[in-house]
Design an enzyme around this catalytic site. Structure first.
Site, PDB file in Angstrom:
ATOM      1  N   GLY A  12       0.829  -1.208   0.000  1.00 41.51           N
ATOM      2  CA  GLY A  12       0.000   0.000   0.000  1.00 41.51           C
ATOM      3  C   GLY A  12       0.860   1.253   0.000  1.00 41.51           C
ATOM      4  CG  ASP A 137      -1.213  -0.345   8.778  1.00 44.00           C
ATOM      5  OD1 ASP A 137      -2.022   0.594   8.702  1.00 44.00           O
ATOM      6  OD2 ASP A 137      -1.324  -1.399   8.127  1.00 44.00           O
ATOM      7  CD  GLU A 232      -8.212  -1.464   7.874  1.00 45.33           C
ATOM      8  OE1 GLU A 232      -9.023  -1.535   6.949  1.00 45.33           O
ATOM      9  OE2 GLU A 232      -6.995  -1.261   7.696  1.00 45.33           O
TER      10      GLU A 232
HETATM   11  O1  F6P Z   1      -1.030  -1.439   5.028  1.00 49.78           O
HETATM   12  C1  F6P Z   1      -1.548  -0.187   4.891  1.00 49.78           C
HETATM   13  C2  F6P Z   1      -3.044  -0.251   4.752  1.00 49.78           C
HETATM   14  O2  F6P Z   1      -3.527   1.039   4.500  1.00 49.78           O
HETATM   15  C3  F6P Z   1      -3.785  -0.882   5.931  1.00 49.78           C
HETATM   16  O3  F6P Z   1      -4.007   0.003   6.999  1.00 49.78           O
HETATM   17  C4  F6P Z   1      -5.058  -1.333   5.295  1.00 49.78           C
HETATM   18  O4  F6P Z   1      -5.606  -2.427   6.003  1.00 49.78           O
HETATM   19  C5  F6P Z   1      -4.630  -1.740   3.927  1.00 49.78           C
HETATM   20  O5  F6P Z   1      -3.424  -1.055   3.659  1.00 49.78           O
HETATM   21  C6  F6P Z   1      -5.621  -1.434   2.831  1.00 49.78           C
HETATM   22  O6  F6P Z   1      -5.144  -2.001   1.666  1.00 49.78           O
HETATM   23  P1  F6P Z   1      -5.630  -1.662   0.197  1.00 49.78           P
HETATM   24  O7  F6P Z   1      -5.023  -0.366  -0.220  1.00 49.78           O
HETATM   25  O8  F6P Z   1      -5.110  -2.803  -0.618  1.00 49.78           O
HETATM   26  O9  F6P Z   1      -7.119  -1.583   0.243  1.00 49.78           O
END
Ligand code: F6P
Length: 358
Positions: A12, A137, A232
């Site tokens: 991410g 995170d 979340e």
């Molecule tokens: O790892 C960073 C993060 O933003 C997490 O907090 C979240 O669970 C995840 O990535 C969301 O992932 P994506 O961008 O694939 O929806």
């Protein structure tokens, strides 16, 4: 022959990626008399598909404050690849071959937990790997902080601040769902910064009755509104801890609001800022941190210290071995000082209370 330094960003995105890329590149231009930076596109995707660009110096100008990543990114591309024939291709062997094809001397891999596991496997294939920890995170093992985290805390705090005034005006309970699937650092920090009354994180399963008690007590003392920050990945004591709800368009914020409506009669609304928390310019703290880490990575290359990952320990930039970090997650420990600070200013983490038998 020019030193060929590959850089990729994986997982991410977050604010500060471009600042880190710039830090690696600019310091490398100073440390090596002849260097070619090779941008591997789309994270491990580009490494597997041999999508790369020989970058020019000017491409590292004007990107310090830019959100996202100029190299783009992808997730999960390091998993085994199933062909139409039913055979599987090993992505790590493909990346090792492409490393040779790109004639790289080393590869700087910028990412979070999954990326560090993959970086360790690439090092095991014989590649000269150095990694940098980024993620909103803040859950990468072995570093006090990752870049991207502070920017996300700023954004999430701003959301809570804005929600505060409307919660007050309408005498409502406002639930703010923040990112953090396995670790609650973001919800904890933003919750404390924004003055949330209840903070629910994955590490502490919550009891809806405790949450309801906090809201009722506040109501009875004349505070007719409450703010709940929920990560979340937060779960109630009644949820199955093994159930992975990620990627199922599932919102713990709305679930919590539904649970609350069954036990209290106060108007409740939910705000889910989602990827908004990962967007935009890095805050100054992250610009500095990402630059420091990028420069340190270039110094590790110069010293030939591969299989390493840059870290912050007690305020100093240092490094760990990737193998010591890979596969681990830095969650919020029960004895985290910040949890205690929260308690001392009246925050509830929704922990179950010992209740008298009826
Ligand atoms: O790892 C960073 C993060 O933003 C997490 O907090 C979240 O669970 C995840 O990535 C969301 O992932 P994506 O961008 O694939 O929806």
């Amino acid at each position: 022959m020019a030193k060929r330094i590959g850089i990729l960003t994986s997982g991410g995105d977050c604010p500060g990626l471009n600042a880190a890329i710039r830090g690696v590149a600019r310091a490398s231009y100073q440390l090596f008399s002849d260097v070619q930076i090779v941008g591997v596109m789309d994270g491990f995707g580009g490494f597997i598909d041999l999508e790369y660009r020989e970058m020019e110096r000017h491409e590292f100008s004007g990107i310090l404050t830019l959100g996202g990543t100029i190299l783009r990114t992808s997730r999960q591309r390091d998993k085994m690849i199933r062909q139409n024939s039913g055979k599987y291709l090993d992505p790590f062997r493909m990346m090792a071959k492409n490393y040779e094809k790109m004639a790289l001397d080393c590869i700087v891999v910028i990412g979070g937990n999954g990326t560090h596991t993959a970086a360790g496997m690439l090092y095991d294939q014989g590649l000269n790997v150095i990694s940098l920890p980024k993620t909103i995170d803040n859950d990468v093992w072995g570093t006090d902080v990752t870049f991207g985290f502070q920017s996300a805390v700023d954004i999430a705090t701003d959301v809570i601040d804005k929600v505060h005034s409307t919660a007050f005006s309408h005498s409502r309970v406002m639930v703010v769902e923040l990112m953090g699937n396995e670790a609650g650092w973001l919800a904890l920090s933003a919750g404390i910064a924004g003055g949330a009354d209840v903070i629910l994180i994955p590490e502490i399963p919550y009891d809806i009755n405790t949450v309801a008690d906090v809201i009722n007590d506040r109501y009875e003392s004349g505070k007719h509104y409450s703010i709940i920050a929920i990560a979340e990945g937060a779960r109630s004591i009644h949820d199955d801890p093994e159930q992975n709800l990620k990627g199922q368009h599932y919102s713990v914020g709305y679930k919590l609001a539904d649970e609350l409506r069954k036990v209290i009669d106060i108007d409740t609304r939910v705000v889910v800022p989602g990827h908004y928390q990962r967007g935009g310019a890095p805050c100054p703290f992250d610009r500095v941190l990402a630059t420091q880490m990028g420069v340190y990575a270039a110094e590790l290359i110069k010293r030939g210290e591969f299989g390493t990952t840059v870290a912050v320990k007690d305020g100093k930039i240092t490094h760990n071995l990737i193998k010591d970090v890979a596969g681990k997650t830095k969650t919020v420990p029960r004895n985290a000082p910040l949890l205690d600070v929260g308690r001392k200013v009246g925050v509830s983490y929704g922990e179950p209370k010992a209740r008298k038998a009826e």
